[in-house]
Design a protein around this motif. Structure first.
Motif, PDB file in Angstrom:
ATOM      1  N   GLU A  95       1.788   3.814  11.291  1.00  0.00           N
ATOM      2  CA  GLU A  95       0.046   3.511  11.324  1.00  0.00           C
ATOM      3  C   GLU A  95      -0.392   3.802  10.073  1.00  0.00           C
ATOM      4  OE1 GLU A  95      -2.199   3.007  14.420  1.00  0.00           O
ATOM      5  OE2 GLU A  95      -3.174   3.147  12.315  1.00  0.00           O
ATOM      6  N   ASP A  96      -1.285   3.397   9.628  1.00  0.00           N
ATOM      7  CA  ASP A  96      -2.191   4.011   8.225  1.00  0.00           C
ATOM      8  C   ASP A  96      -3.343   4.577   8.683  1.00  0.00           C
ATOM      9  OD1 ASP A  96      -3.197   1.297   9.435  1.00  0.00           O
ATOM     10  OD2 ASP A  96      -4.374   1.035   7.558  1.00  0.00           O
ATOM     11  N   ASP A 118       1.804  -0.275  14.240  1.00  0.00           N
ATOM     12  CA  ASP A 118       0.481  -0.949  13.881  1.00  0.00           C
ATOM     13  C   ASP A 118       0.647  -2.194  13.434  1.00  0.00           C
ATOM     14  OD1 ASP A 118      -2.274  -0.881  13.507  1.00  0.00           O
ATOM     15  OD2 ASP A 118      -2.267  -0.014  11.627  1.00  0.00           O
ATOM     16  N   TYR A 162      -1.986  -4.253  11.424  1.00  0.00           N
ATOM     17  CA  TYR A 162      -2.590  -4.231   9.921  1.00  0.00           C
ATOM     18  C   TYR A 162      -2.677  -2.913   9.368  1.00  0.00           C
ATOM     19  CZ  TYR A 162      -4.121  -8.523  12.074  1.00  0.00           C
ATOM     20  OH  TYR A 162      -3.987  -9.714  12.680  1.00  0.00           O
ATOM     21  N   MET A 163      -1.812  -3.010   8.270  1.00  0.00           N
ATOM     22  CA  MET A 163      -1.788  -1.929   7.339  1.00  0.00           C
ATOM     23  C   MET A 163      -1.508  -2.486   5.926  1.00  0.00           C
ATOM     24  SD  MET A 163       1.459   0.077   9.513  1.00  0.00           S
ATOM     25  CE  MET A 163       2.294  -1.482   9.739  1.00  0.00           C
TER      26      MET A 163
HETATM   27 MN    MN Z   1      -4.013  -0.431  10.593  1.00  0.00          MN
END
Ligand code: MN
Length: 281
Positions: free
Chosen positions: A25-26, A69, A71-72
């Protein structure tokens, strides 16, 4: 003595999970929010910030499960899953991967499954759903660690008072977190929101539409996590204003954001004591 026999017959207690969870997770707030939930059920986790780091981690050790997650930066969750599955075919291993997706992106679910993920869970994560998914995929029965995490309940009158004046949806947060956890999460959010808005202001001065939109998007993800509807709405406006290079609108929106953050800070100060307890209890 008969240690050998015992070892052979040994099966771990039902709530014991042998390997840690890998959290990919970003976003710092989402990391914190998920770690709090994992901690509540007594699970250890390793945290990495993008798909590339996730792939490296999987090559180095075994995990019971991966929370991914979508989108990173560097490598997103879809690409990472494909790469992890390729590695696992060679290594002869398999790790369940649960996608953690934002509600807004409905097409993502199909993408998750076709990338090789096993399941998905919506952001912001609901504790009961989370617990059920973990139990299913870890093939165990994780119970909330009552002794460790149970805290005194709120008095009913302060409960109502807090909900009425709250800039975040406390009723919804309470479905997943206790008061100490909410306080911790909100304090991290406040710091994070402040620093992101400061970055936005400097990108506004540079007239950088891409960075302004990207930072506004990031801020919105954090707002959704703590259920701050007003700031989440403002972040969306800013993301659009930035994209359209409408600088006047963007400045106006940032001014409103700063006011909202100030109000939020005051709310925290009024209702939460620094040590993590609800004031007056
Ligand atoms: Mn993300």
């Amino acid at each position: 003595m008969n240690t050998a026999t015992n070892d052979k017959d040994y099966s771990p207690p039902i709530s014991e999970v042998p390997c840690p969870i890998l959290l990919v997770e970003d976003n710092i707030i989402n990391q914190k929010a998920t770690l709090l939930l994992l901690e509540k059920i007594g699970l250890q986790a390793d945290v990495v910030c993008n798909g590339m780091e996730a792939l490296d981690a999987v090559k180095q050790r075994k995990f019971s499960l991966i929370l991914m997650d979508c989108y990173m930066p560097m490598m997103d969750g879809f690409e990472a899953t494909v790469a992890i599955r390729e590695h696992e075919i060679e290594a002869g291993t398999y790790t369940p991967i649960i996608a953690v997706t934002a509600l807004a992106m409905s097409g993502d679910r199909e993408r998750c499954i076709s990338a090789g993920m096993d399941d998905y869970i919506s952001k912001p994560i609901d504790f009961k759903v989370f617990q059920a998914k973990l139990n299913y995929w870890l093939n165990t029965n994780l119970e909330l660690q009552q002794q460790k995490t149970s805290r005194r309940p709120l008095r009913s009158h302060s409960h109502l008072m807090l909900v009425e004046n709250s800039p975040v949806d406390l009723a919804e947060l309470r479905n997943s977190y206790n008061n100490d956890e909410i306080n911790e999460l909100l304090q991290v959010f406040l710091k994070c929101a402040r620093s992101t808005i400061a970055k936005i202001e400097s990108q506004l001065r540079e007239r950088n539409p891409v960075c302004v939109s990207k930072l506004a998007h990031e801020l919105r993800a954090a707002c959704l996590c703590v259920r701050h509807k007003q700031l989440s709405q403002l972040s969306l406006y800013l993301e659009m204003a930035g994209g359209q290079e409408d600088w006047l609108e963007a400045y106006e929106t940032v001014r409103s954001m700063l006011l909202a953050v100030g109000e939020f800070d005051a709310f925290l100060n009024t209702n939460f004591a620094p040590g993590g307890r609800i004031k007056g209890q």
